[in-house]
Design an enzyme around this catalytic site. Sequence first.
Site, PDB file in Angstrom:
ATOM      1  N   CYS A  15      -0.570   2.473  -2.025  1.00  0.00           N
ATOM      2  CA  CYS A  15      -0.635   1.840  -0.707  1.00  0.00           C
ATOM      3  C   CYS A  15      -2.011   1.198  -0.596  1.00  0.00           C
ATOM      4  O   CYS A  15      -2.811   1.268  -1.527  1.00  0.00           O
ATOM      5  CB  CYS A  15      -0.335   2.807   0.434  1.00  0.00           C
ATOM      6  SG  CYS A  15      -1.512   4.127   0.692  1.00  0.00           S
ATOM      7  N   CYS A  89       1.555  -2.617   0.028  1.00  0.00           N
ATOM      8  CA  CYS A  89       0.375  -3.263  -0.557  1.00  0.00           C
ATOM      9  C   CYS A  89       0.708  -4.634  -1.119  1.00  0.00           C
ATOM     10  O   CYS A  89      -0.108  -5.244  -1.795  1.00  0.00           O
ATOM     11  CB  CYS A  89      -0.290  -2.376  -1.600  1.00  0.00           C
ATOM     12  SG  CYS A  89       0.708  -2.029  -3.043  1.00  0.00           S
ATOM     13  N   CYS A  93      -0.109  -4.958  -6.909  1.00  0.00           N
ATOM     14  CA  CYS A  93       0.178  -4.069  -8.016  1.00  0.00           C
ATOM     15  C   CYS A  93       0.498  -4.901  -9.258  1.00  0.00           C
ATOM     16  O   CYS A  93       1.402  -5.736  -9.220  1.00  0.00           O
ATOM     17  CB  CYS A  93       1.366  -3.170  -7.658  1.00  0.00           C
ATOM     18  SG  CYS A  93       1.599  -1.799  -8.789  1.00  0.00           S
TER      19      CYS A  93
END
Length: 139
Positions: A15, A89, A93
């Site tokens: 997150c 997020c 990633c």
Amino acid sequence: MSQSPGRKPSVLFVCVHNAGRSQMAAAWLGHLAGDRVEVRSAGSAPGAAVNPAAVAAMAEVGIDISAEVPKVLTVGAVRESDVCITMGCGDTCPVFPGKRYLDWTLEDPAGQGLEAVRPIRDEIEHRVRGLLAELDVTI
């Protein structure tokens, strides 16, 4: 998605601040699966400390995350994980072929009190139990 014999699955929870959702998810997975799953958590912009309401909510169910600290998301953490679960997020990633990516839409507990964090904690537990079933890890 079962793993090859003798190899335990690895899961990374991500997150933004690694201070609430991802910390609670990692704690639930570790609590329920023990050493049968390798668990990591990280944040794309880690906070200074774990959210006190998340700590209190997890303590209510007998899981102590008070010693945890937010960690920065690294390419290595993603590379070493079989499953990467993001929680708000976005595209921060890194993506590698052969990894499984899930995005769990969960309310952010940042700035919320214990009453608001409890349902988030309970939803995370529900999703972690489902993930364990998908990974064929008995609890």
